[in-house]
Design a protein around this motif. Structure first.
Motif, PDB file in Angstrom:
ATOM      1  N   THR A   1      51.981  92.207 -22.419  1.00 10.46           N
ATOM      2  CA  THR A   1      50.926  92.583 -23.369  1.00 10.46           C
ATOM      3  C   THR A   1      50.526  91.410 -24.261  1.00 10.46           C
ATOM      4  O   THR A   1      49.848  91.605 -25.271  1.00 10.46           O
ATOM      5  N   PHE A   2      50.958  90.202 -23.915  1.00 11.00           N
ATOM      6  CA  PHE A   2      50.556  88.960 -24.580  1.00 11.00           C
ATOM      7  C   PHE A   2      50.862  88.948 -26.083  1.00 11.00           C
ATOM      8  O   PHE A   2      50.050  88.497 -26.882  1.00 11.00           O
ATOM      9  N   GLN A   3      52.050  89.409 -26.439  1.00 12.38           N
ATOM     10  CA  GLN A   3      52.456  89.372 -27.845  1.00 12.38           C
ATOM     11  C   GLN A   3      52.727  87.924 -28.259  1.00 12.38           C
ATOM     12  O   GLN A   3      53.103  87.099 -27.429  1.00 12.38           O
ATOM     13  N   PRO A   4      52.545  87.615 -29.544  1.00 10.25           N
ATOM     14  CA  PRO A   4      52.826  86.247 -30.017  1.00 10.25           C
ATOM     15  C   PRO A   4      54.240  85.817 -29.636  1.00 10.25           C
ATOM     16  O   PRO A   4      55.186  86.587 -29.728  1.00 10.25           O
ATOM     17  N   GLY A   5      54.346  84.588 -29.181  1.00  9.29           N
ATOM     18  CA  GLY A   5      55.624  84.056 -28.728  1.00  9.29           C
ATOM     19  C   GLY A   5      55.871  84.287 -27.244  1.00  9.29           C
ATOM     20  O   GLY A   5      56.772  83.687 -26.663  1.00  9.29           O
ATOM     21  N   TYR A   6      55.065  85.149 -26.639  1.00 10.63           N
ATOM     22  CA  TYR A   6      55.263  85.472 -25.220  1.00 10.63           C
ATOM     23  C   TYR A   6      53.966  85.360 -24.411  1.00 10.63           C
ATOM     24  O   TYR A   6      53.907  85.769 -23.259  1.00 10.63           O
ATOM     25  N   ARG A   7      52.922  84.820 -25.026  1.00 13.71           N
ATOM     26  CA  ARG A   7      51.629  84.776 -24.328  1.00 13.71           C
ATOM     27  C   ARG A   7      51.663  83.879 -23.103  1.00 13.71           C
ATOM     28  O   ARG A   7      51.122  84.225 -22.060  1.00 13.71           O
ATOM     29  N   LEU A   8      52.295  82.725 -23.227  1.00 10.32           N
ATOM     30  CA  LEU A   8      52.316  81.785 -22.103  1.00 10.32           C
ATOM     31  C   LEU A   8      53.105  82.353 -20.925  1.00 10.32           C
ATOM     32  O   LEU A   8      52.623  82.354 -19.792  1.00 10.32           O
ATOM     33  N   ILE A   9      54.289  82.869 -21.185  1.00  7.64           N
ATOM     34  CA  ILE A   9      55.084  83.450 -20.097  1.00  7.64           C
ATOM     35  C   ILE A   9      54.397  84.707 -19.575  1.00  7.64           C
ATOM     36  O   ILE A   9      54.444  84.993 -18.377  1.00  7.64           O
ATOM     37  N   GLY A  10      53.737  85.452 -20.457  1.00  4.61           N
ATOM     38  CA  GLY A  10      53.002  86.648 -20.025  1.00  4.61           C
ATOM     39  C   GLY A  10      51.877  86.298 -19.067  1.00  4.61           C
ATOM     40  O   GLY A  10      51.682  86.964 -18.051  1.00  4.61           O
ATOM     41  N   LEU A  11      51.135  85.244 -19.394  1.00  2.04           N
ATOM     42  CA  LEU A  11      50.068  84.809 -18.490  1.00  2.04           C
ATOM     43  C   LEU A  11      50.657  84.384 -17.152  1.00  2.04           C
ATOM     44  O   LEU A  11      50.143  84.744 -16.084  1.00  2.04           O
ATOM     45  N   GLY A  12      51.754  83.630 -17.193  1.00  2.39           N
ATOM     46  CA  GLY A  12      52.409  83.229 -15.950  1.00  2.39           C
ATOM     47  C   GLY A  12      52.869  84.428 -15.136  1.00  2.39           C
ATOM     48  O   GLY A  12      52.727  84.460 -13.911  1.00  2.39           O
ATOM     49  N   MET A  13      53.404  85.445 -15.832  1.00  7.06           N
ATOM     50  CA  MET A  13      53.852  86.657 -15.130  1.00  7.06           C
ATOM     51  C   MET A  13      52.676  87.380 -14.483  1.00  7.06           C
ATOM     52  O   MET A  13      52.766  87.796 -13.327  1.00  7.06           O
ATOM     53  N   TRP A  14      51.577  87.544 -15.224  1.00  9.44           N
ATOM     54  CA  TRP A  14      50.409  88.213 -14.652  1.00  9.44           C
ATOM     55  C   TRP A  14      49.854  87.446 -13.450  1.00  9.44           C
ATOM     56  O   TRP A  14      49.506  88.048 -12.431  1.00  9.44           O
TER      57      TRP A  14
END
Length: 197
Positions: A120-133
């Motif tokens: 859900t692209f929460q702060p601190g996890y946006r980069l890994i979240g984009l990579g996961m998606w």
């Protein structure tokens, strides 16, 4: 020596034995340490191992096989389409599945569970979240677009020539989409936690 190295199964057994030696030699007190932290590291290792196989085969298809096939004489093409490509696609799709599985295990395991935050692209996890998606989209493409179309294109599933040609084009286009997505995906995965966001 050549006999040993010509046997892939023997080499893989030796690799696992070496891995066990490394684990025992450098992680002697696994039980005395934080088992969850150790398992997280082990799953990271498996995630990278499967990811190398997946992306390595993706790059093989896009940088070697697809550009070379038009240059291969017609009488030699069945060697690739009947033997090499189906085997490579087997390892390709299962490496994709296990890469995603290990990634989800890592993101969903304590002490730092972050699946929801990343996706859900929460702060601190946006980069890994984009990579996961990006990885999830790529894995979807492998299983639900590339593989079904490759089965038709390679003659694993019998179809008429027009559908076979259309399937080959579709498989190639989605393979190229995955190649395009892999560049930012790898950046996201490697730089998360190092460069910040």
């Amino acid at each position: 020596m050549a006999k040993f190295f010509s046997n892939l199964n023997a080499v893989l057994v030796a690799a696992v034995i070496l891995l066990i030696v490394v684990i025992v030699g450098f992680h002697r007190d696994i039980a005395g340490n934080d088992m969850m932290a150790y398992l997280n590291g082990l799953f990271r290792y498996l995630h990278v191992l499967f990811g190398i196989m997946w992306i390595g085969l993706l790059y093989y298809f896009n940088f070697v096989q697809i550009p070379t096939m038009p240059k291969v004489p017609a009488e030699l093409k069945p060697g690739v389409s009947k033997y090499i490509a189906p085997t490579a696609l087997f390892w390709f799709r299962w490496a994709a599945a296990f890469t995603v599985l290990m990634g989800l295990v890592i993101a969903g395991s304590p002490p730092d569970t972050y699946v929801v935050e990343a996706l859900t692209f929460q702060p601190g996890y946006r980069l890994i979240g984009l990579g996961m998606w990006l990885g999830l989209i790529m894995a979807f493409n492998v299983w639900f677009v590339i593989w079904p179309n490759q089965k038709r294109a390679l003659g694993i599933v019998t179809v008429d020539d027009a559908l076979k040609a259309k399937s080959a084009t579709t498989a190639m286009m989605f393979s190229r989409i995955n190649t395009m997505l892999s560049i930012p995906m790898l950046y996201c995965m490697v730089t998360q936690g190092v460069l910040g966001e």
